[in-house]
Scaffold this active site. Sequence first.
Site, PDB file in Angstrom:
ATOM      1  N   LEU A 156      61.282 131.326  60.678  1.00 53.70           N
ATOM      2  CA  LEU A 156      61.136 130.179  59.837  1.00 53.70           C
ATOM      3  C   LEU A 156      61.211 129.121  60.763  1.00 53.70           C
ATOM      4  CD1 LEU A 156      60.792 129.973  56.965  1.00 53.70           C
ATOM      5  CD2 LEU A 156      63.248 129.261  56.761  1.00 53.70           C
ATOM      6  N   ARG A 158      58.701 126.172  62.964  1.00 57.05           N
ATOM      7  CA  ARG A 158      57.735 124.984  62.610  1.00 57.05           C
ATOM      8  C   ARG A 158      56.558 125.544  61.394  1.00 57.05           C
ATOM      9  NH1 ARG A 158      58.293 122.927  68.316  1.00 57.05           N
ATOM     10  NH2 ARG A 158      57.329 125.129  68.811  1.00 57.05           N
ATOM     11  N   ARG A 179      66.509 135.203  64.354  1.00 56.36           N
ATOM     12  CA  ARG A 179      68.214 135.169  64.819  1.00 56.36           C
ATOM     13  C   ARG A 179      69.133 134.244  64.170  1.00 56.36           C
ATOM     14  NH1 ARG A 179      66.142 134.291  70.870  1.00 56.36           N
ATOM     15  NH2 ARG A 179      65.389 132.605  69.799  1.00 56.36           N
ATOM     16  N   ARG A 236      51.381 136.776  66.970  1.00 58.16           N
ATOM     17  CA  ARG A 236      50.764 137.480  67.969  1.00 58.16           C
ATOM     18  C   ARG A 236      50.346 139.007  67.492  1.00 58.16           C
ATOM     19  NH1 ARG A 236      49.464 133.196  69.438  1.00 58.16           N
ATOM     20  NH2 ARG A 236      49.961 132.034  71.347  1.00 58.16           N
ATOM     21  N   GLU A 265      42.982 141.863  71.863  1.00 60.78           N
ATOM     22  CA  GLU A 265      41.934 140.914  71.333  1.00 60.78           C
ATOM     23  C   GLU A 265      40.829 140.773  72.493  1.00 60.78           C
ATOM     24  OE1 GLU A 265      43.827 137.026  70.406  1.00 60.78           O
ATOM     25  OE2 GLU A 265      44.912 138.203  68.605  1.00 60.78           O
ATOM     26  N   HIS A 283      41.587 135.259  65.594  1.00 64.82           N
ATOM     27  CA  HIS A 283      42.461 134.405  66.075  1.00 64.82           C
ATOM     28  C   HIS A 283      41.979 132.995  66.023  1.00 64.82           C
ATOM     29  CE1 HIS A 283      45.925 134.035  69.388  1.00 64.82           C
ATOM     30  NE2 HIS A 283      45.935 132.956  68.461  1.00 64.82           N
TER      31      HIS A 283
END
Length: 317
Positions: A156, A158, A179, A236, A265, A283
Amino acid sequence: MESLEVLLLDPMNEYLEQELDRRCRLVRLWESPPDRRADFVRAHAASIRAVVGSPGYGAYAALIDSLPALEIIASFSVGIDHIDLAKCKERGIRVTNTPDVLTDDVADLAVGLAIATLRKIPQADRYVRAGQWKNHNGAFTLTTRFSGKRVGIIGLGRIGLAIARRVEAFDCPVNYHQRTKQAYPSYTYYPSAVELAANSDVLVVACLLSAQTRHIVNREVMEALGPKGVLINIGRGAHVDEAELVAALVDGRLGGAGLDVFEDEPNVPEALFPLDNVVLGPHVGSGTHGTRTAMVDLVLGNLEAHASNEPLLTPVV
Ligand code: NAP
């Protein structure tokens, strides 16, 4: 910054290339054939002081080691998992990224992928284009509602927060894991990705990639999300154990997936192509005209600041 020699690793953006060409001494890595790149870099090594890379074209240890005059790496991305940060710290090389300017676009895409996956928007489009609407008298398959679904967000930060704010407007309860537990009154914290998945209908990956978050979505997390659960990945590719993901989708142990990023990718597992419960993207989380221009301006602003000994705009190291 006319005297700054900058190595651009890939023709990632026309405006970026044009401005670098205009404002400094630009070296284009791709002008050398792939098998001659080491010699090419060696020939420029003494004068290259800056590198501009992107998630697809990283500044790993070997490249950094081959550039003794390197002072700064300006990444055309917010994620900096493709840069050897430890090496940069050790050598005193500055690193910058492009935070904030892309947050809204990536959050928009996450919500779009969730709705597209549950409501089968790409499939509906293909159905109409193929003339099947006429042939089948309007009988497109029924789909699943997004509004009100429990959305679990890994990271959580930006982008994760921007996703949370958007899905609240769809009456979705928001859960999250990272975390640090924050004091958000209306978002529920779970101390592990498995517990988050077990309490979510849609699981969104929005954390940064590190050794700790590689494969944070593993088989156990997918089992906890379950056959009705949907995974959205705009982080990612390596956040998700892709082999396990393909197996779970093929076996019906996971309900669906909306994926903008992949482990290797641009290679996407072809086993995903025939699946009806998957929406795939190349992406493009930050891929709008306005955002890419703002990202270029940040890269240029950081290089300008470095060249004139001013504070960097968005320093990471
Ligand atoms: P950010 O503000 O730095 O947020 C990173 C989040 O990751 C934080 O919430 C952080 O919380 C969490 N995190 C870090 N380590 C973690 C761990 N071990 N376990 C669980 N959560 C952890 O970054 P952002 O600007 O939101 O960007 C997030 C990521 O989105 C980028 O790093 C990039 O990989 C990806 N991205 C993708 C696209 C695309 O085109 N698809 C575009 C832009 C960005 P704690 O520190 O409390 O753990």
